[in-house]
Design a protein around this motif. Structure first.
Motif, PDB file in Angstrom:
ATOM      1  N   PRO A  97       0.827  -1.207   0.000  1.00 25.06           N
ATOM      2  CA  PRO A  97       0.000   0.000   0.000  1.00 25.06           C
ATOM      3  C   PRO A  97       0.862   1.258   0.000  1.00 25.06           C
ATOM      4  O   PRO A  97       1.769   1.405   0.817  1.00 25.06           O
ATOM      5  CB  PRO A  97      -0.797  -0.119   1.307  1.00 25.06           C
ATOM      6  N   GLY A  98       0.589   2.128  -0.972  1.00 20.85           N
ATOM      7  CA  GLY A  98       1.377   3.346  -1.112  1.00 20.85           C
ATOM      8  C   GLY A  98       2.439   3.249  -2.178  1.00 20.85           C
ATOM      9  O   GLY A  98       3.186   4.210  -2.401  1.00 20.85           O
ATOM     10  N   THR A  99       2.522   2.104  -2.879  1.00 22.38           N
ATOM     11  CA  THR A  99       3.506   1.953  -3.936  1.00 22.38           C
ATOM     12  C   THR A  99       3.268   2.955  -5.060  1.00 22.38           C
ATOM     13  O   THR A  99       2.140   3.389  -5.309  1.00 22.38           O
ATOM     14  CB  THR A  99       3.462   0.522  -4.512  1.00 22.38           C
ATOM     15  N   LYS A 100       4.351   3.303  -5.750  1.00 24.79           N
ATOM     16  CA  LYS A 100       4.229   4.236  -6.881  1.00 24.79           C
ATOM     17  C   LYS A 100       3.763   3.521  -8.145  1.00 24.79           C
ATOM     18  O   LYS A 100       3.415   4.170  -9.129  1.00 24.79           O
ATOM     19  CB  LYS A 100       5.578   4.908  -7.135  1.00 24.79           C
ATOM     20  N   MET A 101       3.781   2.208  -8.124  1.00 27.97           N
ATOM     21  CA  MET A 101       3.370   1.454  -9.312  1.00 27.97           C
ATOM     22  C   MET A 101       1.858   1.533  -9.469  1.00 27.97           C
ATOM     23  O   MET A 101       1.104   1.200  -8.558  1.00 27.97           O
ATOM     24  CB  MET A 101       3.809  -0.002  -9.184  1.00 27.97           C
ATOM     25  N   THR A 102       1.420   1.967 -10.646  1.00 23.42           N
ATOM     26  CA  THR A 102      -0.009   2.186 -10.888  1.00 23.42           C
ATOM     27  C   THR A 102      -0.651   1.023 -11.632  1.00 23.42           C
ATOM     28  O   THR A 102      -1.838   1.082 -11.939  1.00 23.42           O
ATOM     29  CB  THR A 102      -0.220   3.471 -11.702  1.00 23.42           C
ATOM     30  N   PHE A 103       0.100  -0.015 -11.939  1.00 22.70           N
ATOM     31  CA  PHE A 103      -0.438  -1.168 -12.664  1.00 22.70           C
ATOM     32  C   PHE A 103      -1.548  -1.813 -11.844  1.00 22.70           C
ATOM     33  O   PHE A 103      -1.387  -2.065 -10.650  1.00 22.70           O
ATOM     34  CB  PHE A 103       0.681  -2.169 -12.941  1.00 22.70           C
ATOM     35  N   ALA A 104      -2.678  -2.087 -12.480  1.00 26.99           N
ATOM     36  CA  ALA A 104      -3.838  -2.615 -11.758  1.00 26.99           C
ATOM     37  C   ALA A 104      -3.643  -4.054 -11.325  1.00 26.99           C
ATOM     38  O   ALA A 104      -4.226  -4.486 -10.325  1.00 26.99           O
ATOM     39  CB  ALA A 104      -5.087  -2.515 -12.625  1.00 26.99           C
ATOM     40  N   GLY A 105      -2.827  -4.816 -12.027  1.00 24.05           N
ATOM     41  CA  GLY A 105      -2.595  -6.207 -11.680  1.00 24.05           C
ATOM     42  C   GLY A 105      -3.191  -7.166 -12.691  1.00 24.05           C
ATOM     43  O   GLY A 105      -3.959  -6.774 -13.574  1.00 24.05           O
ATOM     44  N   LEU A 106      -2.820  -8.441 -12.575  1.00 28.37           N
ATOM     45  CA  LEU A 106      -3.315  -9.497 -13.456  1.00 28.37           C
ATOM     46  C   LEU A 106      -4.296 -10.350 -12.660  1.00 28.37           C
ATOM     47  O   LEU A 106      -3.916 -10.992 -11.671  1.00 28.37           O
ATOM     48  CB  LEU A 106      -2.155 -10.362 -13.965  1.00 28.37           C
ATOM     49  N   SER A 107      -5.546 -10.361 -13.067  1.00 26.80           N
ATOM     50  CA  SER A 107      -6.574 -11.074 -12.314  1.00 26.80           C
ATOM     51  C   SER A 107      -6.557 -12.573 -12.558  1.00 26.80           C
ATOM     52  O   SER A 107      -7.034 -13.348 -11.728  1.00 26.80           O
ATOM     53  CB  SER A 107      -7.960 -10.516 -12.659  1.00 26.80           C
ATOM     54  N   ASP A 108      -6.001 -13.010 -13.702  1.00 24.61           N
ATOM     55  CA  ASP A 108      -5.981 -14.433 -14.032  1.00 24.61           C
ATOM     56  C   ASP A 108      -4.817 -15.113 -13.319  1.00 24.61           C
ATOM     57  O   ASP A 108      -3.652 -14.824 -13.610  1.00 24.61           O
ATOM     58  CB  ASP A 108      -5.842 -14.602 -15.549  1.00 24.61           C
ATOM     59  N   PRO A 109      -5.084 -16.038 -12.378  1.00 22.25           N
ATOM     60  CA  PRO A 109      -3.999 -16.681 -11.635  1.00 22.25           C
ATOM     61  C   PRO A 109      -2.995 -17.409 -12.525  1.00 22.25           C
ATOM     62  O   PRO A 109      -1.788 -17.360 -12.270  1.00 22.25           O
ATOM     63  CB  PRO A 109      -4.734 -17.654 -10.703  1.00 22.25           C
TER      64      PRO A 109
END
Length: 223
Positions: free
Chosen positions: A141-153
């Motif tokens: 929490p608070g990271t500068k990375m704005t990537f939303a993430g990969l939802s597919d495991p």
């Protein structure tokens, strides 16, 4: 001149009256009201409204065992706008991630990592990368990375397998084998105790044994 002005004023008044009349009529036809149910229904992948609880993903070890490195390379294109993954590659918006698997968080000297990420203890394990790629903002929490993430495991596992093949080459975690079904489990399911079956097959402790020959002799004397 007065007649012309009167004509213009008349048309203006007529236009206003017409607009007012149309507004009243449309309001009567298209009557608005508070909806009975706010929002829009969203169906989950299994068809349930509201997107109920998602099915738990397989452990990362199981997903890595069937990971496709080529697919991981293709998915890594989503990361390439910020990261390089070549040996000696330059840092960009994000750090170069060559040989990252197994390294400590914030291991690239001179790169301005966020305090949020530097404060996360431990190394970039397979499990840590899986959690990071799922949601960087939840992982740190608070990271500068704005990537939303990969939802597919499985897509995350593919990317991790590809990253591991780029300079890290760590052995993949072992997949824990599921315990095979046994007769004992079947007996428990039916309420039968294997010890009871064994006891039924043997005479009780201390019970006198019967000699068939002696029993036959006793029968002849009784006659």
């Amino acid at each position: 001149m007065d007649n012309r002005m009167n004509t213009i004023a008349g048309w203006v008044l007529f236009g206003c009256a017409s607009a007012l009349g149309l507004s009243i009529a449309s309001g009567m036809i298209y009557k608005s009201g508070h909806p009975e149910k706010e929002g829009y229904p969203v169906e989950s992948a299994d068809g349930a409204e509201g997107g109920g609880a998602a099915e738990a993903a397989e452990p990362i070890a199981a997903r890595l065992a069937k990971a496709d490195v080529a697919k991981g390379q293709a998915s890594f294109a989503k990361c390439a706008a910020c990261h390089t993954i070549t040996n000696g590659g330059a840092n960009g918006v994000g750090p170069n991630v060559w040989a990252t698997v197994g390294k400590p968080h914030g291991h690239i000297a001179g790169f301005a990592y966020s305090d949020a990420l530097k404060s996360v203890p431990g190394n970039w394990t397979f499990e840590a990368l899986d959690a990071w790629l799922a949601s960087p903002r939840k992982y740190a929490p608070g990271t500068k990375m704005t990537f939303a993430g990969l939802s597919d495991p499985q897509e995350r596992a593919n990317v991790i397998a590809y990253m591991n093949a780029q300079g890290s080459n760590l052995p993949l975690p072992a997949v824990e084998a599921a315990a095979p079904a046994s007769e004992a489990e079947g007996n428990v399911a039916t309420g039968t105790d294997t010890n009871e079956l064994a006891n039924d097959a043997q005479p009780a402790t201390g019970a006198p044994s019967v000699d068939p020959a002696a029993a036959d002799e006793a029968a002849k004397k009784g006659q």
